[in-house]
Each structure stands twice: as structure tokens, then as C-alpha cells.
Write a protein that holds these residues in place. Structure first.
Motif, PDB file in Angstrom:
ATOM      1  N   ALA A   1      -0.119   9.150   3.932  1.00  0.00           N
ATOM      2  CA  ALA A   1      -0.894   8.860   2.716  1.00  0.00           C
ATOM      3  C   ALA A   1      -1.657   7.543   2.834  1.00  0.00           C
ATOM      4  CB  ALA A   1       0.037   8.799   1.514  1.00  0.00           C
ATOM      5  N   VAL A   2      -2.830   7.503   2.191  1.00  0.00           N
ATOM      6  CA  VAL A   2      -3.664   6.303   2.146  1.00  0.00           C
ATOM      7  C   VAL A   2      -3.948   5.982   0.689  1.00  0.00           C
ATOM      8  CG1 VAL A   2      -5.924   5.336   2.730  1.00  0.00           C
ATOM      9  CG2 VAL A   2      -4.757   6.819   4.360  1.00  0.00           C
ATOM     10  N   ASP A   3      -3.756   4.742   0.303  1.00  0.00           N
ATOM     11  CA  ASP A   3      -4.132   4.286  -1.034  1.00  0.00           C
ATOM     12  C   ASP A   3      -5.603   3.882  -0.963  1.00  0.00           C
ATOM     13  OD1 ASP A   3      -4.757   2.430  -3.195  1.00  0.00           O
ATOM     14  OD2 ASP A   3      -2.618   2.499  -3.656  1.00  0.00           O
ATOM     15  N   LEU A   4      -6.480   4.694  -1.531  1.00  0.00           N
ATOM     16  CA  LEU A   4      -7.921   4.453  -1.407  1.00  0.00           C
ATOM     17  C   LEU A   4      -8.358   3.154  -2.073  1.00  0.00           C
ATOM     18  CD1 LEU A   4      -9.345   8.052  -1.839  1.00  0.00           C
ATOM     19  CD2 LEU A   4      -8.957   6.773   0.266  1.00  0.00           C
ATOM     20  N   ALA A   5      -7.736   2.791  -3.191  1.00  0.00           N
ATOM     21  CA  ALA A   5      -8.089   1.532  -3.851  1.00  0.00           C
ATOM     22  C   ALA A   5      -7.765   0.351  -2.942  1.00  0.00           C
ATOM     23  CB  ALA A   5      -7.354   1.404  -5.181  1.00  0.00           C
ATOM     24  N   GLU A   6      -6.615   0.386  -2.286  1.00  0.00           N
ATOM     25  CA  GLU A   6      -6.253  -0.681  -1.350  1.00  0.00           C
ATOM     26  C   GLU A   6      -7.183  -0.672  -0.144  1.00  0.00           C
ATOM     27  OE1 GLU A   6      -1.487  -1.048  -2.289  1.00  0.00           O
ATOM     28  OE2 GLU A   6      -2.114   0.083  -0.522  1.00  0.00           O
ATOM     29  N   LEU A   7      -7.538   0.503   0.325  1.00  0.00           N
ATOM     30  CA  LEU A   7      -8.438   0.608   1.470  1.00  0.00           C
ATOM     31  C   LEU A   7      -9.794  -0.004   1.155  1.00  0.00           C
ATOM     32  CD1 LEU A   7      -8.929   1.813   4.338  1.00  0.00           C
ATOM     33  CD2 LEU A   7      -9.815   3.833   3.185  1.00  0.00           C
ATOM     34  N   LEU A   8     -10.368   0.340   0.011  1.00  0.00           N
ATOM     35  CA  LEU A   8     -11.675  -0.181  -0.375  1.00  0.00           C
ATOM     36  C   LEU A   8     -11.640  -1.675  -0.670  1.00  0.00           C
ATOM     37  CD1 LEU A   8     -12.927   2.777  -2.576  1.00  0.00           C
ATOM     38  CD2 LEU A   8     -13.639   2.184  -0.242  1.00  0.00           C
ATOM     39  N   ALA A   9     -10.511  -2.158  -1.155  1.00  0.00           N
ATOM     40  CA  ALA A   9     -10.362  -3.593  -1.439  1.00  0.00           C
ATOM     41  C   ALA A   9      -9.958  -4.372  -0.186  1.00  0.00           C
ATOM     42  CB  ALA A   9      -9.330  -3.805  -2.537  1.00  0.00           C
ATOM     43  N   GLN A  10      -9.822  -3.675   0.938  1.00  0.00           N
ATOM     44  CA  GLN A  10      -9.412  -4.259   2.215  1.00  0.00           C
ATOM     45  C   GLN A  10      -8.073  -4.989   2.086  1.00  0.00           C
ATOM     46  OE1 GLN A  10     -12.645  -6.402   4.061  1.00  0.00           O
ATOM     47  NE2 GLN A  10     -14.058  -4.715   3.731  1.00  0.00           N
ATOM     48  N   GLU A  11      -7.158  -4.349   1.393  1.00  0.00           N
ATOM     49  CA  GLU A  11      -5.803  -4.859   1.224  1.00  0.00           C
ATOM     50  C   GLU A  11      -4.859  -4.038   2.093  1.00  0.00           C
ATOM     51  OE1 GLU A  11      -5.091  -4.449  -2.945  1.00  0.00           O
ATOM     52  OE2 GLU A  11      -6.445  -6.087  -3.473  1.00  0.00           O
ATOM     53  N   PRO A  12      -3.699  -4.597   2.437  1.00  0.00           N
ATOM     54  CA  PRO A  12      -2.727  -3.833   3.234  1.00  0.00           C
ATOM     55  C   PRO A  12      -2.306  -2.553   2.515  1.00  0.00           C
ATOM     56  CG  PRO A  12      -2.090  -6.137   3.088  1.00  0.00           C
ATOM     57  CD  PRO A  12      -3.243  -5.942   2.143  1.00  0.00           C
ATOM     58  N   GLN A  13      -2.064  -1.519   3.282  1.00  0.00           N
ATOM     59  CA  GLN A  13      -1.586  -0.263   2.723  1.00  0.00           C
ATOM     60  C   GLN A  13      -0.116  -0.411   2.347  1.00  0.00           C
ATOM     61  OE1 GLN A  13      -3.279   2.926   2.240  1.00  0.00           O
ATOM     62  NE2 GLN A  13      -4.883   1.384   2.235  1.00  0.00           N
ATOM     63  N   SER A  14       0.208  -0.156   1.088  1.00  0.00           N
ATOM     64  CA  SER A  14       1.578  -0.348   0.617  1.00  0.00           C
ATOM     65  C   SER A  14       2.295   0.959   0.284  1.00  0.00           C
ATOM     66  CB  SER A  14       1.572  -1.253  -0.622  1.00  0.00           C
ATOM     67  OG  SER A  14       0.886  -0.615  -1.689  1.00  0.00           O
ATOM     68  N   VAL A  15       1.669   2.092   0.556  1.00  0.00           N
ATOM     69  CA  VAL A  15       2.296   3.378   0.245  1.00  0.00           C
ATOM     70  C   VAL A  15       3.594   3.499   1.041  1.00  0.00           C
ATOM     71  CG1 VAL A  15       2.065   5.881   0.353  1.00  0.00           C
ATOM     72  CG2 VAL A  15       0.075   4.469  -0.187  1.00  0.00           C
TER      73      VAL A  15
ATOM     74  N   ARG B   1      -7.645  -4.089   9.624  1.00  0.00           N
ATOM     75  CA  ARG B   1      -8.029  -5.445   9.245  1.00  0.00           C
ATOM     76  C   ARG B   1      -6.885  -6.223   8.613  1.00  0.00           C
ATOM     77  NH1 ARG B   1     -13.064  -4.732   6.837  1.00  0.00           N
ATOM     78  NH2 ARG B   1     -13.930  -5.208   8.850  1.00  0.00           N
ATOM     79  N   THR B   2      -5.988  -5.549   7.937  1.00  0.00           N
ATOM     80  CA  THR B   2      -4.926  -6.236   7.205  1.00  0.00           C
ATOM     81  C   THR B   2      -3.585  -6.230   7.939  1.00  0.00           C
ATOM     82  OG1 THR B   2      -4.454  -4.219   5.974  1.00  0.00           O
ATOM     83  CG2 THR B   2      -6.006  -5.755   4.982  1.00  0.00           C
ATOM     84  N   ILE B   3      -3.584  -5.740   9.148  1.00  0.00           N
ATOM     85  CA  ILE B   3      -2.324  -5.691   9.915  1.00  0.00           C
ATOM     86  C   ILE B   3      -2.025  -7.072  10.468  1.00  0.00           C
ATOM     87  CG2 ILE B   3      -1.184  -4.770  11.968  1.00  0.00           C
ATOM     88  CD1 ILE B   3      -2.697  -2.179  11.526  1.00  0.00           C
TER      89      ILE B   3
END
Length: 90
Positions: free
Chosen positions: A40-54, A88-90
């Protein structure tokens, strides 16, 4: 061949065939149940260039993402952009 019975014979100087792309997803499928996010990908986090927290599977230690043509028929630039956003957020 597209599976139809239609046939047409005409002379041409050149032929360009676009056969589409089919993702090879065996490895993705094999790893899916062992990933923390179950793909799963959190699209809001992806677009905000934040780490994926799912977090859907607390028993494992890696995230799994599908990018590029494995998502849809696209080009190498789309795959690179997907990878850049996710890493980018890793």
C-alpha cells in the motif's frame, strides 16, 4: 496478433509494432505478504514527499512498492519519478 480473425495484406516500406507492456509481477506477488505495508501507498504522504507510514503487517521489516510499468503502461521517466518520490524520504 491481437486474437482477432481480421487479416489485411498491403505493401509497406516499414512497419512499427507497439505490443504494449505486461508487468512481470511474480517477485512482487511473492514478497507482498512479507512486507510491512502489504504494497500500500499513502498518496497524500507521497505527494507531500513525506515518509510512507502505512503499517499493515507488524511482523516484517521491509516496505514494498510497485512503480513504473508495473503500475500501468508508462515510460522510464515515470518509473524514475516514482522511485525518486518514494526513496527521497528513506
Amino acid at each position: 496478433m491481437d486474437g482477432s480473425e481480421f487479416r489485411e495484406h498491403r505493401p509497406f516500406d516499414a512497419v512499427v509494432a507497439e505490443m504494449g507492456t505486461d508487468p512481470v509481477q511474480e517477485l512482487y506477488d511473492e514478497l507482498l505478504d512479507s512486507s510491512t505495508n502489504l504494497g500500500a501507498v499513502d498518496l497524500a504522504e507521497l505527494l507531500a514527499q513525506e515518509p510512507q507510514s502505512v503499517m499493515r503487517n507488524n511482523d516484517d521489516s521491509f516496505q514494498l512498492f510497485r512503480i513504473g510499468d508495473a503500475v500501468a503502461g508508462r515510460n522510464v521517466h515515470a518509473a524514475m519519478l516514482d522511485a525518486a518520490h518514494l526513496s527521497r524520504t528513506i
